[in-house]
Design a protein around this motif. Structure first.
Motif, PDB file in Angstrom:
ATOM      1  N   GLY A 133       1.087  -6.850  11.740  1.00 55.41           N
ATOM      2  CA  GLY A 133       0.248  -7.587  10.804  1.00 55.41           C
ATOM      3  C   GLY A 133       0.692  -7.443   9.359  1.00 55.41           C
ATOM      4  N   VAL A 134      -0.285  -7.211   8.487  1.00 56.02           N
ATOM      5  CA  VAL A 134      -0.020  -7.084   7.053  1.00 56.02           C
ATOM      6  C   VAL A 134       0.897  -5.897   6.771  1.00 56.02           C
ATOM      7  CG1 VAL A 134      -1.084  -6.717   4.791  1.00 56.02           C
ATOM      8  CG2 VAL A 134      -2.212  -8.171   6.482  1.00 56.02           C
ATOM      9  N   GLY A 135       0.858  -4.877   7.631  1.00 53.95           N
ATOM     10  CA  GLY A 135       1.716  -3.713   7.446  1.00 53.95           C
ATOM     11  C   GLY A 135       3.186  -4.076   7.384  1.00 53.95           C
ATOM     12  N   VAL A 136       3.596  -5.064   8.169  1.00 58.86           N
ATOM     13  CA  VAL A 136       4.988  -5.524   8.148  1.00 58.86           C
ATOM     14  C   VAL A 136       5.323  -6.093   6.778  1.00 58.86           C
ATOM     15  CG1 VAL A 136       6.637  -7.170   9.119  1.00 58.86           C
ATOM     16  CG2 VAL A 136       5.018  -5.995  10.627  1.00 58.86           C
ATOM     17  N   TYR A 140       7.846  -4.507   3.916  1.00 58.31           N
ATOM     18  CA  TYR A 140       8.956  -5.353   3.451  1.00 58.31           C
ATOM     19  C   TYR A 140       8.937  -5.479   1.926  1.00 58.31           C
ATOM     20  CZ  TYR A 140      11.544  -9.593   2.316  1.00 58.31           C
ATOM     21  OH  TYR A 140      12.398 -10.485   1.740  1.00 58.31           O
ATOM     22  N   LEU A 141       7.767  -5.754   1.345  1.00 57.46           N
ATOM     23  CA  LEU A 141       7.660  -5.908  -0.110  1.00 57.46           C
ATOM     24  C   LEU A 141       7.960  -4.596  -0.836  1.00 57.46           C
ATOM     25  CD1 LEU A 141       4.500  -8.199  -0.393  1.00 57.46           C
ATOM     26  CD2 LEU A 141       6.877  -8.818  -0.842  1.00 57.46           C
ATOM     27  N   GLN A 142       7.592  -3.462  -0.216  1.00 55.41           N
ATOM     28  CA  GLN A 142       7.891  -2.187  -0.861  1.00 55.41           C
ATOM     29  C   GLN A 142       9.388  -1.903  -0.844  1.00 55.41           C
ATOM     30  OE1 GLN A 142       5.354   1.283  -0.771  1.00 55.41           O
ATOM     31  NE2 GLN A 142       6.957   2.457   0.221  1.00 55.41           N
ATOM     32  N   GLU A 143      10.036  -2.148   0.305  1.00 52.54           N
ATOM     33  CA  GLU A 143      11.455  -1.839   0.428  1.00 52.54           C
ATOM     34  C   GLU A 143      12.335  -2.795  -0.372  1.00 52.54           C
ATOM     35  OE1 GLU A 143      12.816  -1.426   4.413  1.00 52.54           O
ATOM     36  OE2 GLU A 143      11.382   0.163   4.903  1.00 52.54           O
ATOM     37  N   ARG A 144      11.971  -4.077  -0.379  1.00 50.44           N
ATOM     38  CA  ARG A 144      12.831  -5.082  -1.014  1.00 50.44           C
ATOM     39  C   ARG A 144      12.428  -5.424  -2.437  1.00 50.44           C
ATOM     40  NH1 ARG A 144      15.444  -7.516   3.462  1.00 50.44           N
ATOM     41  NH2 ARG A 144      15.673  -5.786   4.935  1.00 50.44           N
ATOM     42  N   LYS A 151      -0.959  -0.919  -2.168  1.00 49.74           N
ATOM     43  CA  LYS A 151      -1.684  -1.936  -2.934  1.00 49.74           C
ATOM     44  C   LYS A 151      -1.712  -3.275  -2.201  1.00 49.74           C
ATOM     45  CE  LYS A 151      -0.791   0.287  -7.371  1.00 49.74           C
ATOM     46  NZ  LYS A 151      -0.063   0.238  -8.665  1.00 49.74           N
ATOM     47  N   VAL A 152      -0.609  -3.623  -1.543  1.00 54.47           N
ATOM     48  CA  VAL A 152      -0.589  -4.850  -0.734  1.00 54.47           C
ATOM     49  C   VAL A 152      -1.595  -4.721   0.402  1.00 54.47           C
ATOM     50  CG1 VAL A 152       0.809  -6.296   0.798  1.00 54.47           C
ATOM     51  CG2 VAL A 152       1.810  -5.370  -1.301  1.00 54.47           C
ATOM     52  N   GLN A 153      -1.596  -3.546   1.034  1.00 51.85           N
ATOM     53  CA  GLN A 153      -2.520  -3.296   2.136  1.00 51.85           C
ATOM     54  C   GLN A 153      -3.973  -3.393   1.666  1.00 51.85           C
ATOM     55  OE1 GLN A 153      -1.208  -2.217   5.436  1.00 51.85           O
ATOM     56  NE2 GLN A 153      -3.231  -2.950   6.011  1.00 51.85           N
ATOM     57  N   LEU A 154      -4.252  -2.824   0.499  1.00 51.14           N
ATOM     58  CA  LEU A 154      -5.620  -2.831  -0.022  1.00 51.14           C
ATOM     59  C   LEU A 154      -6.096  -4.254  -0.298  1.00 51.14           C
ATOM     60  CD1 LEU A 154      -8.113  -1.338  -1.014  1.00 51.14           C
ATOM     61  CD2 LEU A 154      -7.011  -1.103  -3.247  1.00 51.14           C
ATOM     62  N   ALA A 180     -11.873   0.919   4.029  1.00 53.73           N
ATOM     63  CA  ALA A 180     -10.604   0.267   3.671  1.00 53.73           C
ATOM     64  C   ALA A 180      -9.971   0.933   2.455  1.00 53.73           C
ATOM     65  CB  ALA A 180     -10.834  -1.219   3.408  1.00 53.73           C
ATOM     66  N   VAL A 181     -10.803   1.323   1.486  1.00 61.07           N
ATOM     67  CA  VAL A 181     -10.294   2.014   0.288  1.00 61.07           C
ATOM     68  C   VAL A 181      -9.726   3.377   0.673  1.00 61.07           C
ATOM     69  CG1 VAL A 181     -10.956   3.076  -1.901  1.00 61.07           C
ATOM     70  CG2 VAL A 181     -11.794   0.793  -1.314  1.00 61.07           C
ATOM     71  N   ALA A 182     -10.432   4.109   1.545  1.00 67.19           N
ATOM     72  CA  ALA A 182      -9.954   5.419   1.996  1.00 67.19           C
ATOM     73  C   ALA A 182      -8.612   5.295   2.708  1.00 67.19           C
ATOM     74  CB  ALA A 182     -10.988   6.070   2.920  1.00 67.19           C
ATOM     75  N   LEU A 183      -8.489   4.266   3.527  1.00 68.06           N
ATOM     76  CA  LEU A 183      -7.227   4.017   4.245  1.00 68.06           C
ATOM     77  C   LEU A 183      -6.092   3.754   3.250  1.00 68.06           C
ATOM     78  CD1 LEU A 183      -6.861   1.517   7.228  1.00 68.06           C
ATOM     79  CD2 LEU A 183      -5.110   1.783   5.492  1.00 68.06           C
ATOM     80  N   SER A 184      -6.317   2.817   2.341  1.00 66.01           N
ATOM     81  CA  SER A 184      -5.269   2.427   1.394  1.00 66.01           C
ATOM     82  C   SER A 184      -4.923   3.551   0.428  1.00 66.01           C
ATOM     83  CB  SER A 184      -5.697   1.180   0.613  1.00 66.01           C
ATOM     84  OG  SER A 184      -5.831   0.077   1.488  1.00 66.01           O
ATOM     85  N   ALA A 185      -5.912   4.384   0.083  1.00 71.71           N
ATOM     86  CA  ALA A 185      -5.664   5.499  -0.832  1.00 71.71           C
ATOM     87  C   ALA A 185      -4.642   6.466  -0.251  1.00 71.71           C
ATOM     88  CB  ALA A 185      -6.968   6.230  -1.135  1.00 71.71           C
ATOM     89  N   VAL A 186      -4.681   6.668   1.055  1.00 78.66           N
ATOM     90  CA  VAL A 186      -3.698   7.543   1.708  1.00 78.66           C
ATOM     91  C   VAL A 186      -2.292   6.976   1.540  1.00 78.66           C
ATOM     92  CG1 VAL A 186      -2.909   8.446   3.936  1.00 78.66           C
ATOM     93  CG2 VAL A 186      -5.342   8.460   3.383  1.00 78.66           C
ATOM     94  N   ILE A 187      -2.156   5.656   1.738  1.00 74.57           N
ATOM     95  CA  ILE A 187      -0.838   5.017   1.634  1.00 74.57           C
ATOM     96  C   ILE A 187      -0.356   5.019   0.189  1.00 74.57           C
ATOM     97  CG2 ILE A 187       0.514   2.964   2.194  1.00 74.57           C
ATOM     98  CD1 ILE A 187      -0.807   4.303   4.614  1.00 74.57           C
ATOM     99  N   ILE A 188      -1.247   4.669  -0.740  1.00 75.09           N
ATOM    100  CA  ILE A 188      -0.866   4.620  -2.160  1.00 75.09           C
ATOM    101  C   ILE A 188      -0.415   5.987  -2.655  1.00 75.09           C
ATOM    102  CG2 ILE A 188      -1.761   4.270  -4.506  1.00 75.09           C
ATOM    103  CD1 ILE A 188      -3.573   2.059  -3.308  1.00 75.09           C
ATOM    104  N   ALA A 189      -1.133   7.025  -2.262  1.00 77.33           N
ATOM    105  CA  ALA A 189      -0.834   8.372  -2.756  1.00 77.33           C
ATOM    106  C   ALA A 189       0.399   8.984  -2.113  1.00 77.33           C
ATOM    107  CB  ALA A 189      -2.038   9.283  -2.526  1.00 77.33           C
TER     108      ALA A 189
END
Length: 199
Positions: A133-136, A140-144, A151-154, A180-189
């Motif tokens: 899903g959006v994770g792909v 992609y946006l982070q790597e490229r 932030k994209v996920q959030l 959703a914020v708790a989830l994205s905070a883990v990825i952002i941090a």
């Protein structure tokens, strides 16, 4: 050989642990009648509306994203993502038999459930996999492009949770936003652009 590359055993371990974290998180959220973002959130909404198993809905919704994954991030990433989704489908099917949650505080469910899903997604991302899903698109946006995957996920998660407005009560909607914020905070941090290049 790249000294930073994970071994096959490390990859298998990460996919098992990451998928297990996500399955447990989804079980906690469903027990409290909450949703979260991404395809997992859409799967929960569809499950509430139609009564279908979350794991099956999750797998089916992800099918179109395998094409995007292959075209943007390659066959290895796509194969690992497919394996992850099969694992998640199986774990989500088995969780109600292995983990019976009869009573759970909704605030705890939102914060801990969202966070543990985030940790699962993080483990997968570190080993070149995702829940699809959006994770792909986020990876992609982070790597490229150097755009934070969290932030994209959030942003996407907020849209999915907003769609739940029509299926769950307002108080549970607010807690779902917190999830959703708790989830994205883990990825952002924990998953910064460029920090894991070449892994």
């Amino acid at each position: 050989m790249n000294p930073h590359r994970h071994s096959a055993v490390e990859d298998v371990h990460a996919l098992l642990i990451g998928s297990s974290f996500i399955a447990v998180g989804l079980t906690l959220l469903k027990a409290a009648g909450l949703v979260t973002g991404g395809v997992a959130g859409v799967a929960l909404i569809v499950s509430y509306l139609g009564g279908w198993p979350v794991g099956v809905v999750f797998f089916v919704l992800n099918l179109p994203f395998y094409v995007l994954a292959q075209r943007t991030l390659g066959w290895t990433f796509t194969a690992k993502t497919l394996a992850t989704n099969l694992l998640l489908a199986g774990l989500a099917w088995g969780m109600p038999h292995w983990l019976k949650v009869s009573d759970i505080d909704p605030v705890f469910s939102a914060v801990f459930g969202g966070s543990i899903i985030g940790m699962g997604i993080l483990a997968l991302a570190r080993h070149r996999s995702s829940v699809g899903g959006v994770g792909v698109l986020a990876l992609y946006l982070q790597e490229r492009r150097g755009i934070s995957a969290g932030k994209v996920q959030l942003a996407a998660d907020c849209l999915v949770v907003a769609a739940a407005f029509f299926t769950i009560p307002f108080d549970k909607l607010l807690l779902s936003i917190a999830s959703a914020v708790a989830l994205s905070a883990v990825i952002i941090a924990n998953h910064k652009p460029g920090r894991y290049a070449g892994y």
